[in-house]
Design a protein around this motif. Structure first.
Motif, PDB file in Angstrom:
ATOM      1  N   LYS A 180       0.828  -1.204   0.000  1.00  0.00           N
ATOM      2  CA  LYS A 180       0.000   0.000   0.000  1.00  0.00           C
ATOM      3  C   LYS A 180       0.860   1.252   0.000  1.00  0.00           C
ATOM      4  CE  LYS A 180      -3.958  -1.946   2.526  1.00  0.00           C
ATOM      5  NZ  LYS A 180      -4.732  -1.883   3.790  1.00  0.00           N
ATOM      6  N   LYS A 181       1.974   1.182   0.723  1.00  0.00           N
ATOM      7  CA  LYS A 181       2.830   2.363   0.855  1.00  0.00           C
ATOM      8  C   LYS A 181       3.890   2.443  -0.226  1.00  0.00           C
ATOM      9  CE  LYS A 181       4.166   1.306   5.008  1.00  0.00           C
ATOM     10  NZ  LYS A 181       4.862   1.399   6.300  1.00  0.00           N
ATOM     11  N   ALA A 182       4.161   1.296  -0.861  1.00  0.00           N
ATOM     12  CA  ALA A 182       5.284   1.240  -1.803  1.00  0.00           C
ATOM     13  C   ALA A 182       5.040   2.130  -3.004  1.00  0.00           C
ATOM     14  CB  ALA A 182       5.515  -0.195  -2.253  1.00  0.00           C
ATOM     15  N   ARG A 183       6.076   2.800  -3.422  1.00  0.00           N
ATOM     16  CA  ARG A 183       6.015   3.601  -4.639  1.00  0.00           C
ATOM     17  C   ARG A 183       7.426   3.661  -5.210  1.00  0.00           C
ATOM     18  NH1 ARG A 183       7.921   8.656  -3.260  1.00  0.00           N
ATOM     19  NH2 ARG A 183       8.010   9.071  -1.032  1.00  0.00           N
ATOM     20  N   THR A 184       7.540   3.507  -6.498  1.00  0.00           N
ATOM     21  CA  THR A 184       8.857   3.549  -7.129  1.00  0.00           C
ATOM     22  C   THR A 184       9.333   4.987  -7.215  1.00  0.00           C
ATOM     23  OG1 THR A 184       8.243   1.642  -8.444  1.00  0.00           O
ATOM     24  CG2 THR A 184      10.152   2.897  -9.184  1.00  0.00           C
ATOM     25  N   SER A 196       7.283  12.082 -13.136  1.00  0.00           N
ATOM     26  CA  SER A 196       5.937  12.334 -13.626  1.00  0.00           C
ATOM     27  C   SER A 196       5.499  11.229 -14.569  1.00  0.00           C
ATOM     28  CB  SER A 196       5.855  13.694 -14.315  1.00  0.00           C
ATOM     29  OG  SER A 196       6.807  13.789 -15.363  1.00  0.00           O
ATOM     30  N   TYR A 197       6.408  10.783 -15.446  1.00  0.00           N
ATOM     31  CA  TYR A 197       6.060   9.688 -16.348  1.00  0.00           C
ATOM     32  C   TYR A 197       5.863   8.395 -15.566  1.00  0.00           C
ATOM     33  CZ  TYR A 197       6.346   5.955 -19.721  1.00  0.00           C
ATOM     34  OH  TYR A 197       6.075   4.821 -20.432  1.00  0.00           O
ATOM     35  N   ALA A 198       6.753   8.115 -14.611  1.00  0.00           N
ATOM     36  CA  ALA A 198       6.665   6.873 -13.846  1.00  0.00           C
ATOM     37  C   ALA A 198       5.343   6.755 -13.129  1.00  0.00           C
ATOM     38  CB  ALA A 198       7.813   6.795 -12.838  1.00  0.00           C
ATOM     39  N   GLY A 199       4.858   7.852 -12.570  1.00  0.00           N
ATOM     40  CA  GLY A 199       3.579   7.828 -11.892  1.00  0.00           C
ATOM     41  C   GLY A 199       2.434   7.557 -12.852  1.00  0.00           C
ATOM     42  N   LEU A 200       2.511   8.157 -14.043  1.00  0.00           N
ATOM     43  CA  LEU A 200       1.482   7.922 -15.051  1.00  0.00           C
ATOM     44  C   LEU A 200       1.503   6.476 -15.526  1.00  0.00           C
ATOM     45  CD1 LEU A 200       1.904  11.167 -17.202  1.00  0.00           C
ATOM     46  CD2 LEU A 200       0.049  10.646 -15.612  1.00  0.00           C
ATOM     47  N   GLU A 201       2.697   5.933 -15.727  1.00  0.00           N
ATOM     48  CA  GLU A 201       2.830   4.555 -16.187  1.00  0.00           C
ATOM     49  C   GLU A 201       2.222   3.584 -15.180  1.00  0.00           C
ATOM     50  OE1 GLU A 201       6.567   2.539 -18.107  1.00  0.00           O
ATOM     51  OE2 GLU A 201       6.613   2.081 -15.962  1.00  0.00           O
ATOM     52  N   ALA A 202       2.460   3.826 -13.906  1.00  0.00           N
ATOM     53  CA  ALA A 202       1.990   2.914 -12.866  1.00  0.00           C
ATOM     54  C   ALA A 202       0.473   2.837 -12.802  1.00  0.00           C
ATOM     55  CB  ALA A 202       2.553   3.336 -11.508  1.00  0.00           C
ATOM     56  N   GLU A 203      -0.216   3.919 -13.203  1.00  0.00           N
ATOM     57  CA  GLU A 203      -1.680   3.922 -13.116  1.00  0.00           C
ATOM     58  C   GLU A 203      -2.339   3.866 -14.487  1.00  0.00           C
ATOM     59  OE1 GLU A 203      -2.969   8.575 -13.187  1.00  0.00           O
ATOM     60  OE2 GLU A 203      -2.531   7.725 -11.227  1.00  0.00           O
ATOM     61  N   ALA A 204      -1.562   3.610 -15.529  1.00  0.00           N
ATOM     62  CA  ALA A 204      -2.093   3.655 -16.892  1.00  0.00           C
ATOM     63  C   ALA A 204      -3.098   2.540 -17.151  1.00  0.00           C
ATOM     64  CB  ALA A 204      -0.951   3.562 -17.894  1.00  0.00           C
ATOM     65  N   PRO A 245      -6.295  12.400 -20.109  1.00  0.00           N
ATOM     66  CA  PRO A 245      -6.092  12.174 -21.527  1.00  0.00           C
ATOM     67  C   PRO A 245      -4.756  11.489 -21.819  1.00  0.00           C
ATOM     68  CG  PRO A 245      -6.111  14.540 -21.010  1.00  0.00           C
ATOM     69  CD  PRO A 245      -6.301  13.800 -19.735  1.00  0.00           C
ATOM     70  N   GLN A 246      -4.652  10.927 -22.997  1.00  0.00           N
ATOM     71  CA  GLN A 246      -3.428  10.251 -23.413  1.00  0.00           C
ATOM     72  C   GLN A 246      -2.268  11.243 -23.489  1.00  0.00           C
ATOM     73  OE1 GLN A 246      -3.135   8.689 -27.556  1.00  0.00           O
ATOM     74  NE2 GLN A 246      -2.776   6.708 -26.586  1.00  0.00           N
ATOM     75  N   VAL A 247      -1.072  10.769 -23.110  1.00  0.00           N
ATOM     76  CA  VAL A 247       0.148  11.570 -23.210  1.00  0.00           C
ATOM     77  C   VAL A 247       1.203  10.758 -23.942  1.00  0.00           C
ATOM     78  CG1 VAL A 247      -0.338  12.840 -21.082  1.00  0.00           C
ATOM     79  CG2 VAL A 247       1.061  10.764 -20.994  1.00  0.00           C
ATOM     80  N   ALA A 248       2.260  11.434 -24.363  1.00  0.00           N
ATOM     81  CA  ALA A 248       3.372  10.765 -25.047  1.00  0.00           C
ATOM     82  C   ALA A 248       4.661  11.062 -24.308  1.00  0.00           C
ATOM     83  CB  ALA A 248       3.464  11.237 -26.496  1.00  0.00           C
ATOM     84  N   THR A 281      -2.189   6.131 -21.470  1.00  0.00           N
ATOM     85  CA  THR A 281      -3.439   6.750 -21.048  1.00  0.00           C
ATOM     86  C   THR A 281      -3.638   6.471 -19.565  1.00  0.00           C
ATOM     87  OG1 THR A 281      -4.382   6.348 -23.238  1.00  0.00           O
ATOM     88  CG2 THR A 281      -5.908   6.932 -21.461  1.00  0.00           C
ATOM     89  N   PRO A 282      -3.426   7.462 -18.700  1.00  0.00           N
ATOM     90  CA  PRO A 282      -3.643   7.264 -17.264  1.00  0.00           C
ATOM     91  C   PRO A 282      -5.145   7.217 -16.969  1.00  0.00           C
ATOM     92  CG  PRO A 282      -2.273   9.199 -17.741  1.00  0.00           C
ATOM     93  CD  PRO A 282      -2.934   8.791 -19.008  1.00  0.00           C
ATOM     94  N   GLN A 283      -5.479   6.713 -15.799  1.00  0.00           N
ATOM     95  CA  GLN A 283      -6.876   6.716 -15.377  1.00  0.00           C
ATOM     96  C   GLN A 283      -7.393   8.149 -15.270  1.00  0.00           C
ATOM     97  OE1 GLN A 283      -7.140   4.601 -11.674  1.00  0.00           O
ATOM     98  NE2 GLN A 283      -7.204   2.597 -12.650  1.00  0.00           N
TER      99      GLN A 283
END
Length: 287
Positions: free
Chosen positions: A94-98, A106-114, A236-239, A231-233
């Motif tokens: 629950k607490k873990a985050r890369t 910013s990208y890593a966070g988006l990838e994790a919830e995509a 909109p889609q990002v690149a 596409t994060p939850q």
């Protein structure tokens, strides 16, 4: 892409101070596995993981998930020892985050919830598809050279990102790989063989499609380099692009649309997933 060129990211366990938990679990897993007379490959097949993932868990650099502990407890005759750790593992997850370099977070966070991930690769295998040995080969050959500790930490971080495939609901993923990516023996011939097997394994997942762009294609719609689309939850889609260590997260709707259009054309021009799989199998059989 996403080579983590700046300050070295911590693994989720390092970030939240749970390193000791996963290190201890890894040692127990290894001891019980060896007592049962199983290789990492045999054990991995029994619990649904590859040998690279088992190796990472035993070294404490990858989260040992509750469902694996459930299966391993019975398979390795642990008498409930591994199951006892499940509540602590759930809490740690629950607490873990890369943690990543500032430019990458910013990208890593988006990838994790995509909910959708799409990749075009023209130089090397994308990070989410890499085996441990392939990732190590990539980082070992970086210039300027990295020290051994940094290499191992970056390999661990790359493997940690691959936990996205264990999510549910699983994100829809597609890949267009240039054929040369399959041919380049990064890390050596044996590592290439293992990497091709990994592509076949991940490509067999219901939520993943891998396509190969043949080298013989004359009119290529994208000569501007590799990129990721995600596409994060609820967003909109990002690149995302990265050239010579300079990253760019693209959020402008029109710019993203142009990249997405090119990706759609490439998917239409590349070999279909079944033919791509046949080509990978053919290359795997070549020595």
């Amino acid at each position: 892409m996403t080579e983590e060129t700046d300050r070295r990211p911590e693994t989720p366990a390092e970030a939240e101070g749970t390193t000791g938990l996963f290190t201890a679990l890894g040692k127990m897993l290894k001891l019980l596995r060896e007592r049962a007379g199983l290789t990492q490959k045999e054990f991995g097949q029994a619990v649904g993981y590859g040998p690279d993932a088992i190796s990472a868990m035993e070294r404490g650099v990858r989260v040992t998930r509750p469902e694996l502990l459930e299966k391993a407890d019975e398979l390795l005759d642990a008498g409930g020892l591994l199951k006892q750790a499940i509540p602590e593992v759930r809490e740690a997850m629950k607490k873990a985050r890369t943690r990543h370099p500032e430019w990458y977070r910013s990208y890593a966070g988006l990838e994790a919830e995509a909910v959708e991930l799409h990749f075009y690769a023209n130089q090397g295998v994308p990070g989410l598809l890499q085996t441990e040995d392939y990732a190590r080969g990539m980082f070992s050959r970086r210039r300027p050279l990295l020290d051994e500790a940094t290499i191992e930490k970056r390999v661990a971080d790359r493997l940690a990102r691959q936990q996205i495939f264990a999510k549910w609901p699983a994100p829809m993923c597609s890949y267009v790989l240039e054929e040369v990516v399959l041919d380049r023996p990064t890390g050596g011939r044996a590592v290439r063989q293992g990497q091709l097997q990994q592509l076949l394994h991940i490509g067999s997942m219901r939520n993943v499609e891998i396509q190969v762009m043949p080298t013989g294609i004359e009119d290529h719609p994208n000569m501007g380099g590799a990129f990721n689309l995600l596409t994060p939850q609820r967003h909109p889609q990002v690149a995302y692009t990265e050239v010579q260590g300079y990253p760019r997260l693209i959020t402008d709707v029109q710019e993203v649309r142009k990249i997405a259009d090119r990706y759609g054309i490439m998917r239409a021009m590349a070999l279909p997933p079944t033919e791509s799989r046949a080509l990978i199998e053919k290359k795997l059989g070549e020595r």
